[in-house]
Write an enzyme that holds these catalytic residues in place. Structure first.
Site, PDB file in Angstrom:
ATOM      1  NE  ARG A   1      -3.680  -2.440   0.111  1.00 21.73           N
ATOM      2  CZ  ARG A   1      -3.370  -3.521  -0.621  1.00 21.73           C
ATOM      3  NH1 ARG A   1      -2.334  -3.544  -1.441  1.00 21.73           N
ATOM      4  NH2 ARG A   1      -4.124  -4.601  -0.544  1.00 21.73           N
TER       5      ARG A   1
ATOM      6  CB  SER B   1      -9.381  -3.222   4.284  1.00 21.24           C
ATOM      7  OG  SER B   1      -9.787  -4.352   3.572  1.00 21.24           O
TER       8      SER B   1
ATOM      9  CD  GLU C   1      -5.704  -0.686   2.800  1.00 18.78           C
ATOM     10  OE1 GLU C   1      -5.376  -1.730   3.396  1.00 18.78           O
ATOM     11  OE2 GLU C   1      -6.225  -0.672   1.669  1.00 18.78           O
TER      12      GLU C   1
END
Ligand SMILES: Cc1cc2nc3c(=O)[nH]c(=O)nc-3n(C[C@H](O)[C@H](O)[C@H](O)COP(=O)(O)OP(=O)(O)OC[C@H]3O[C@@H](n4cnc5c(N)ncnc54)[C@H](O)[C@@H]3O)c2cc1C
Length: 309
Positions: free
Chosen positions: A182, A232, A302
């Site tokens: 990420r 998420s 995230e």
């Protein structure tokens, strides 16, 4: 300490010398630009459609000394309740190219991953099936190195054209993109991703479609897609799954206002109605605390939090 007043009027007037009025808006409610359906107003909201417009927009914002925030389709951000001071540039309308030559795709950053994935399939190219259900723009996906089901953007991207805050155009080869979990180089250099080149492999069209359908079904059965969310909420902690830890801590369905840990998938915080960013942030802190107390694991968000409380 008093904040220096931002001269939004002067910026607005100058942007209007080159962009149409409907793509330069003041006091734009960002809840209309996020999948969470949460977020206060941006002082000024700009939607360039071409490389030239993007370059002009960034340079003008910089000249006026106005803070810059970039968004795509808003599927991985939580915009706080008082919104964003300064300029928000949405890259979502950057859709001037979507071409294919041999096994290479050339695509504007504003296209949605679903459309890019289906374009690859239409050309008989494999490699982008994993992206079918990720509700972001291609630019946002490169920024985040988005991934699912063993695929991620770093596997397919070969070059990127970006625009720096001073309006200059930069070209990157994949080896300079610093892709990680990420993560990409754009977290550090704050440039705006404008065009992406991807190298795929020839495949069987039926098999590509079958894989896309299989992944779509998996998503629909496991994820709370009927509710607003940003996917998420937490990154995957090494050696664990965030959703499993949250579920084991007994937090499925736990809520603050209209923000709730999804009953269907504990890794998702959902907005069941009119949640504020404050509700979501309070819920996230509580989940982090309780998971840490129960398992000694720190959950790192995230979802990227931006704007003013
Ligand atoms: C239901 C659901 C399921 C999801 N599933 C997945 C999944 O399986 N895998 C996954 O990785 N993610 C998933 N996500 C999260 C999200 O879709 C991805 O992170 C996506 O790549 C974000 O793209 P975006 O255009 O919405 O970016 P935004 O959310 O608008 O922005 C995210 C970040 O990227 C930056 N950014 C966006 N565009 C640009 C640009 N052109 N140039 C520079 N910076 C930019 C922004 O400044 C921000 O920091 C999911 C989200 C939802 C709501």
């Amino acid at each position: 300490m008093e904040m220096k007043k931002l001269n939004i009027e002067a910026l607005h007037a100058e942007l209007l010398t080159q962009l149409p009025v409907e793509r330069v808006r003041k006091q734009e409610e960002l809840k209309y630009h996020t999948t969470f359906k949460i977020g206060g107003p941006a002082d000024i909201f700009v939607e360039p459609i071409s490389m030239d417009e993007l370059s002009f927009t960034l340079k003008t914002i910089k000249t006026h000394n106005i803070p810059l925030t970039v968004i795509g389709s808003g599927s991985n951000i939580l915009v706080k309740d008082k919104g964003i001071r300064g300029a928000v540039v949405s890259v979502k309308e950057m859709m001037q190219i979507m071409d294919c030559k041999d096994q290479t795709l050339y695509v504007g950053a504003g296209y949605m991953l679903k459309d890019v994935s289906e374009f690859a399939w239409s050309q008989g190219l494999t490699g982008l099936e994993f992206a079918i259900g990720i509700p972001g723009t291609l630019g946002g996906a490169v920024f985040m190195n988005a991934g699912a089901y063993d695929g991620e953007m770093s596997h397919v991207v070969s070059r990127v054209r970006a625009v720096a805050f001073d309006g200059t155009i930069k070209e990157y080869d994949v080896k300079d993109l610093d892709f990680g979990y990420r993560h990409s180089v754009f977290h550090d250099n704050h440039e705006v991703i404008a065009e992406i080149v991807m190298t795929l492999t020839e495949g069987n069209q039926e098999a590509i479609k079958a894989r896309m359908d299989e992944l779509t079904e998996k998503r629909e059965s496991k994820q709370p897609l009927e509710f607003a969310s940003a996917g998420s909420t937490f990154k995957r902690p090494t050696g664990y799954y965030a959703g499993t830890l949250i579920e084991q801590t007994g937090l499925k369905g736990f809520s603050v206002g209209d923000a709730q840990v999804s009953e269907k998938h504990a890794g998702f915080v959902i907005n069941t109605g009119n949640a504020s960013a404050h509700d979501v942030l309070t819920l996230i802190k509580e989940v982090q605390q309780r998971v840490h107390d129960a398992h000694g694991v720190h959950l790192e968000p995230e979802v990227r939090m931006i704007g003013e409380d």
